[in-house]
Scaffold this active site. Structure first.
Site, PDB file in Angstrom:
ATOM      1  N   SER A 290     -10.203   0.235   7.042  1.00  0.00           N
ATOM      2  CA  SER A 290      -9.475   0.549   5.815  1.00  0.00           C
ATOM      3  C   SER A 290      -9.056  -0.657   4.993  1.00  0.00           C
ATOM      4  CB  SER A 290      -8.243   1.399   6.124  1.00  0.00           C
ATOM      5  OG  SER A 290      -8.606   2.738   6.345  1.00  0.00           O
TER       6      SER A 290
ATOM      7  N   SER B 144      -9.286   2.496   3.062  1.00  0.00           N
ATOM      8  CA  SER B 144      -8.258   3.126   2.253  1.00  0.00           C
ATOM      9  C   SER B 144      -7.362   2.142   1.492  1.00  0.00           C
ATOM     10  CB  SER B 144      -7.378   4.010   3.141  1.00  0.00           C
ATOM     11  OG  SER B 144      -6.718   3.246   4.133  1.00  0.00           O
TER      12      SER B 144
ATOM     13  N   LYS C 203       0.836  -1.198   0.000  1.00  0.00           N
ATOM     14  CA  LYS C 203       0.000   0.000   0.000  1.00  0.00           C
ATOM     15  C   LYS C 203       0.875   1.254   0.000  1.00  0.00           C
ATOM     16  CE  LYS C 203      -3.876   1.857   2.751  1.00  0.00           C
ATOM     17  NZ  LYS C 203      -4.730   1.563   3.936  1.00  0.00           N
TER      18      LYS C 203
END
Length: 477
Positions: free
Chosen positions: A182, A158, A83
């Site tokens: 997330s 996210s 990520k």
């Protein structure tokens, strides 16, 4: 579970544990896997925008230098995604913010170093909303990530890029992180597994805050078994982190192999009225749990009282944003989107009474959940209370006609795990009537990752999973 089409390289459709076994047996080479992943990324990226930065040369050098190791989480040269909130040495890392659009770190995040030492080969960075704030993955650096089951829809956030990279077959394993769901929300929206571990099991959270327990790193995969493999690779004691603790002696993969249908689940479709859930989502989850019960599990509708949860979570979240991202230099903060700036300001506006009340409520909630879970393996609830919305919509304004107060109000099902420090997982349980994935959240006992993974596997089996990777879907209208 699905008739979705997948036209990528067939090796990309295999589960991670299968590919790792092939690597160990010499049935496929590390270079061949890089080639396959790059082929698939090139095929789907124009439609979904999930893997936003590639590091092919670095990956090819890494596989040449990789030494064999004997470890339950040994990945043997498997390409993985990281990520874009976690630095990778020599690779552009932006946090999805214009202030960092050209930043190239010299050092990797400790978790990246651990994964590379255990045979993971970083091939790319996956998209995230700015600084990881928000459950729709878009930013001013790379743009929007789209849900592969319907590219007009929100992929969640996210860790939206990570979830989409898995759902489309770009990667076999992809790293995520979690504060307000997330990694759980995008997992649910994209039909993959997202696991939020107990604070301290996986390498450090925010730099400079060695005691912070609310934001964690975690594994994402297409199956529970693969998620266990990735958790084995991620977990380990870190003496530089104040709350670190070691994993159990038995690997999580071995634990999952012993999963059976004899599970005891409490189901709370609204967490006792705490969070809103549409009749559509509730119906899908009830249908899934009926399958679990038919397979031999016990499902009871029950929920502990959760006083003070909303205030406690929002206070702890505000402290995190104000003490971390909120201390970035002005030349960085001036680019922040309004919702991120709002989060930071809410943290700065907290009073000492807010903090005291939040800490007392957090302790009380932990006691309540610990007592409750003495009678159940897990507490099951929605991941979110509605299906994915339009990709252009930053966040929904209502659930089933009930207005929402702000941009995290629709994520309230994620608050409980983050506030109490209990592990949780999002597991696909089928498709909606219009062929979108549906995920269920399972919250486990204190440091109960092993049993939580077993229950997740039991649910996965009862519901006919896991889902395989798909080609991005373009729907008419």
């Amino acid at each position: 579970m699905t008739d979705a089409v997948f036209t990528g390289p067939q090796i990309c459709a295999k589960e991670a544990h299968e590919v790792v076994a092939m690597l160990k047996a010499g049935e496929v080479s590390r270079s061949e896997l890089i080639d396959a992943a790059l082929t698939r990324i090139a095929e789907v990226e124009p439609a979904v925008n999930a893997t936003v930065t590639l590091c092919e040369d670095r990956a090819r050098e890494a596989v040449m230098d990789l030494a064999e190791a004997d470890h339950p989480g040994w990945l043997a040269g498997l390409p993985i995604g990281i990520k874009d909130l976690s630095p990778v040495a020599g690779v552009r890392t932006t946090w999805g913010s214009l202030g960092f659009r050209d930043f190239v770190p010299e050092e990797s995040h400790p978790l990246v170093e651990r994964l590379e030492s255990r045979g993971g080969v970083v091939l790319g960075k996956t998209n995230t909303p700015e600084m990881g704030a928000g459950a729709n993955t878009f930013n001013e650096v790379f743009g929007r990530t789209r849900n592969p089951w319907d590219i007009s829809r929100n992929a969640g956030g996210s860790s939206g890029g990570a979830a989409v990279s898995l759902a489309t077959g770009e990667f076999w394993l992809s790293h995520g992180s979690d504060l307000a769901g997330s990694l759980r929300t995008p997992a649910a929206f994209c039909g993959v597994v997202g696991f939020r571990p107990s604070p301290g099991l996986v390498s450090p959270g925010p730099a400079g805050n060695r005691f912070h327990p609310e934001a964690v790193q975690g594994p994402m995969a297409r199956s529970v078994r693969d998620c266990a493999l990735f958790l084995d690779a991620m977990s380990g004691f870190d003496p530089t982190w104040a709350i670190s603790f070691p994993p159990p002696e038995e690997s999580y993969q071995q634990t999952v192999l012993r999963a059976d249908e004899k599970v005891r689940i409490a189901f709370a479709p609204t967490l006792g009225g705490f969070a809103g859930c549409s009749p559509e989502v509730e119906g899908y989850l009830r249908r899934a749990l009926e399958l679990v019960a038919r397979a031999g599990g016990v499902v009871e509708e029950d929920c502990p009282d959760l006083p003070g949860l909303d205030h406690a979570y929002r206070t702890l979240r505000g402290l995190l944003w104000a003490s971390g991202t909120g201390r970035a230099p002005e030349h960085i903060q001036k680019h922040f989107k309004p919702t991120l700036a709002q989060n930071i300001q809410q943290g700065r506006d907290l009073t000492i009474d807010d903090v005291i009340d939040a800490q007392l409520a957090k302790s009380d909630l932990f006691d309540r959940m610990t007592g409750f879970l003495a009678h159940f393996d897990v507490l099951a609830c929605p991941v979110v209370g509605l299906m994915p919305g339009p990709v252009e919509e930053e966040y929904p304004r209502e659930i089933d006609g009930e207005p929402l107060s702000d941009y995290i109000d629709w994520l309230k099902f994620s608050f409980l795990s983050a506030t109490t420090g209990l592990p949780s997982v999002s597991v696909p349980v089928g498709l909606s009537d219009n062929s979108l994935p549906v995920g269920i959240q399972l919250i486990g006992s204190h440091r109960g990752e092993a049993r939580l993974l077993q229950v997740a596997r039991a649910v996965e089996m009862a519901c006919g999973g896991p889902l395989g990777p798909i080609d991005p879907v373009v729907r008419d209208g």
